[in-house]
Scaffold this motif. Sequence first.
Motif, short mmCIF file in Angstrom:
data_model
loop_
_atom_site.label_atom_id
_atom_site.label_comp_id
_atom_site.label_asym_id
_atom_site.label_seq_id
_atom_site.Cartn_x
_atom_site.Cartn_y
_atom_site.Cartn_z
N ASP A 228 7.08 5.68 -0.84
CA ASP A 228 6.45 4.96 -2.07
C ASP A 228 7.36 4.51 -3.54
OD1 ASP A 228 3.86 5.81 -3.44
OD2 ASP A 228 5.62 7.44 -4.20
N LEU A 229 8.45 4.80 -2.94
CA LEU A 229 9.93 4.40 -4.32
C LEU A 229 9.77 3.70 -4.12
CD1 LEU A 229 10.78 5.51 -7.26
CD2 LEU A 229 12.50 6.23 -5.54
N ALA A 230 9.78 2.99 -3.22
CA ALA A 230 10.46 1.15 -2.58
C ALA A 230 9.35 0.41 -3.26
CB ALA A 230 10.69 1.06 -1.55
N PHE A 231 7.47 1.55 -3.20
CA PHE A 231 6.53 0.25 -3.36
C PHE A 231 6.67 0.68 -5.09
CE2 PHE A 231 4.21 0.47 0.52
CZ PHE A 231 3.81 -0.72 0.48
N LYS A 232 6.65 1.81 -5.82
CA LYS A 232 6.25 2.38 -7.25
C LYS A 232 7.91 1.01 -7.89
CE LYS A 232 4.44 6.48 -5.95
NZ LYS A 232 4.21 7.94 -7.08
N ASN A 233 8.86 0.84 -7.51
CA ASN A 233 9.98 -0.19 -7.95
C ASN A 233 9.41 -1.47 -7.77
OD1 ASN A 233 11.72 2.29 -8.55
ND2 ASN A 233 12.81 1.37 -6.61
N VAL A 234 8.60 -2.51 -7.03
CA VAL A 234 8.27 -3.84 -7.04
C VAL A 234 6.98 -3.43 -8.14
CG1 VAL A 234 7.00 -4.65 -5.44
CG2 VAL A 234 8.69 -4.34 -4.82
N PHE A 235 6.11 -2.96 -8.00
CA PHE A 235 5.45 -2.26 -8.92
C PHE A 235 5.22 -2.79 -10.48
CE2 PHE A 235 2.44 0.52 -5.32
CZ PHE A 235 2.50 -1.14 -5.56
N ARG A 236 6.88 -1.85 -10.59
CA ARG A 236 7.77 -2.06 -11.95
C ARG A 236 8.04 -2.88 -12.27
NH1 ARG A 236 12.53 1.03 -12.23
NH2 ARG A 236 13.40 -1.45 -10.63
N ASP A 237 8.74 -3.90 -11.46
CA ASP A 237 9.39 -5.19 -11.58
C ASP A 237 8.23 -5.73 -11.94
OD1 ASP A 237 11.78 -4.12 -11.39
OD2 ASP A 237 11.87 -4.76 -9.59
N ALA A 238 7.10 -5.64 -11.51
CA ALA A 238 6.21 -6.63 -10.91
C ALA A 238 4.95 -6.66 -12.87
CB ALA A 238 4.91 -6.76 -10.58
N GLY A 239 5.48 -5.70 -13.31
CA GLY A 239 4.54 -5.63 -14.66
C GLY A 239 3.91 -4.82 -15.10
N LEU A 240 3.58 -3.82 -13.51
CA LEU A 240 1.97 -3.49 -13.17
C LEU A 240 2.37 -1.93 -13.17
CD1 LEU A 240 1.40 -5.44 -9.83
CD2 LEU A 240 0.41 -5.41 -12.45
N LYS A 241 1.19 -1.57 -13.93
CA LYS A 241 1.27 0.01 -13.68
C LYS A 241 0.44 1.15 -12.63
CE LYS A 241 -2.01 0.25 -17.70
NZ LYS A 241 -2.11 0.57 -19.31
N ILE A 242 0.77 1.82 -12.43
CA ILE A 242 -0.40 2.38 -11.16
C ILE A 242 -1.24 3.57 -12.11
CG2 ILE A 242 -0.52 4.98 -9.34
CD1 ILE A 242 2.53 4.04 -8.75
N ILE A 243 -2.77 3.46 -11.56
CA ILE A 243 -3.77 4.71 -12.42
C ILE A 243 -4.38 4.95 -11.64
CG2 ILE A 243 -4.24 2.07 -14.70
CD1 ILE A 243 -7.04 1.66 -12.57
N GLN A 244 -4.12 4.65 -10.17
CA GLN A 244 -4.67 6.03 -9.92
C GLN A 244 -3.82 5.22 -7.87
OE1 GLN A 244 -8.91 7.41 -9.96
NE2 GLN A 244 -9.15 7.11 -7.98
N GLU A 245 -3.31 6.80 -7.60
CA GLU A 245 -2.80 6.61 -6.43
C GLU A 245 -3.29 7.62 -5.35
OE1 GLU A 245 1.37 7.99 -6.06
OE2 GLU A 245 1.16 8.03 -8.13
N LYS A 246 -3.47 7.42 -3.79
CA LYS A 246 -3.94 8.58 -3.01
C LYS A 246 -4.01 8.27 -1.57
CE LYS A 246 -8.73 10.56 -1.60
NZ LYS A 246 -10.05 10.34 -1.83
N ILE A 247 -3.23 8.92 -0.89
CA ILE A 247 -3.74 8.31 0.53
C ILE A 247 -5.00 9.25 1.49
CG2 ILE A 247 -2.56 9.83 2.22
CD1 ILE A 247 -0.20 9.16 1.48
N GLN A 248 -4.49 8.20 2.23
CA GLN A 248 -6.03 7.93 3.25
C GLN A 248 -5.87 8.91 4.42
OE1 GLN A 248 -9.20 5.46 3.51
NE2 GLN A 248 -9.53 7.55 4.94
N HIS A 249 -6.74 9.79 4.36
CA HIS A 249 -6.86 10.63 5.77
C HIS A 249 -7.69 10.11 6.06
CE1 HIS A 249 -4.44 13.62 2.76
NE2 HIS A 249 -5.44 13.53 1.75
N GLY A 250 -7.84 10.98 7.80
CA GLY A 250 -8.24 11.15 8.65
C GLY A 250 -8.73 9.83 10.01
N LEU A 251 -6.81 9.28 9.82
CA LEU A 251 -6.20 8.37 10.45
C LEU A 251 -5.39 8.74 11.57
CD1 LEU A 251 -5.00 5.34 7.93
CD2 LEU A 251 -7.13 5.89 8.92
N PRO A 252 -5.89 8.20 12.87
CA PRO A 252 -4.90 8.63 14.44
C PRO A 252 -3.59 9.11 13.98
CG PRO A 252 -6.28 6.20 14.43
CD PRO A 252 -6.57 6.65 12.90
N GLU A 253 -3.47 10.62 14.88
CA GLU A 253 -1.72 10.61 14.45
C GLU A 253 -0.47 10.06 15.04
OE1 GLU A 253 -1.48 14.63 16.38
OE2 GLU A 253 -2.94 15.11 15.24
N GLY A 254 0.44 9.43 14.45
CA GLY A 254 1.58 9.10 15.37
C GLY A 254 1.58 8.14 14.47
#
Length: 266
Positions: A228-254
Amino acid sequence: MSSTDPVPDLEAGIQYWATQPANYDGVLGGFGTGSLPRVDSLGSRRFLLDLLPELSTVPSPFRSLSAPPSETRRVRALDVGAGVGRVTSDVLLPLVSDVVLLEPVEPFINEARSRGKASESGLEINDSGYRVLWKGIADRSKSGQPLDRVGYLPQDGDDDMESKFDVIWCQWCLGHLKDDDLVQFLQRSRKALRDARSLIVVKENICREQSEPVTVFDEQDSSFTRSDLAFKNVFRDAGLKIIQEKIQHGLPEGLFPVKMYALREA
């Protein structure tokens, strides 16, 4: 990360995916016949409607019976790493007018084109709403000229990545770009947003966080799974801000967790 650590090789990744079946099972790593496609697409549509409720075409929790008519302009989306057109047909076309696909694997492009012609989204598509751009997503030497066109183009002159889009959707593909290439791609995408309400959505696997950004290299397809932090650093470097973030639930285990980020210009 040291200079000797492995990093993604885009061409190696393309070569790997070219060996996989051009169907849901192939692009989803063997999970195409279970619940994953439906759960994933429903989660994506809900996420997008939360952000742009005007895309809802029926009275719903997102759009009331008394809601004013939507704007008459055609809503355009870019599906980055479109694969066989799964996100285009199952997530985007039920909500937007036109979709441009950006995909590097030739058999996937052909399948996506076929799906566009025979879409079951309930829209009057009939060769409309699909356009396939040049195959690359990181090659700076190419301008993104169309590899093929199918159907309606709403604006003259929109023949490259500098076209303007209301939604740019990037899912399960950005791991094939090194950090500097990903920053540059997101900067180009930021410039391709139509207006202040337009969005870049990133939906990707994330690895376990530590005290610093983490990437896990997959030798099989030459890709990164970022924390998550690696993505957020990339977004910052690209001049982008996060306006919403969410985990996708219900996917297969593993599986690695999957997270959605909605981004706008900082």
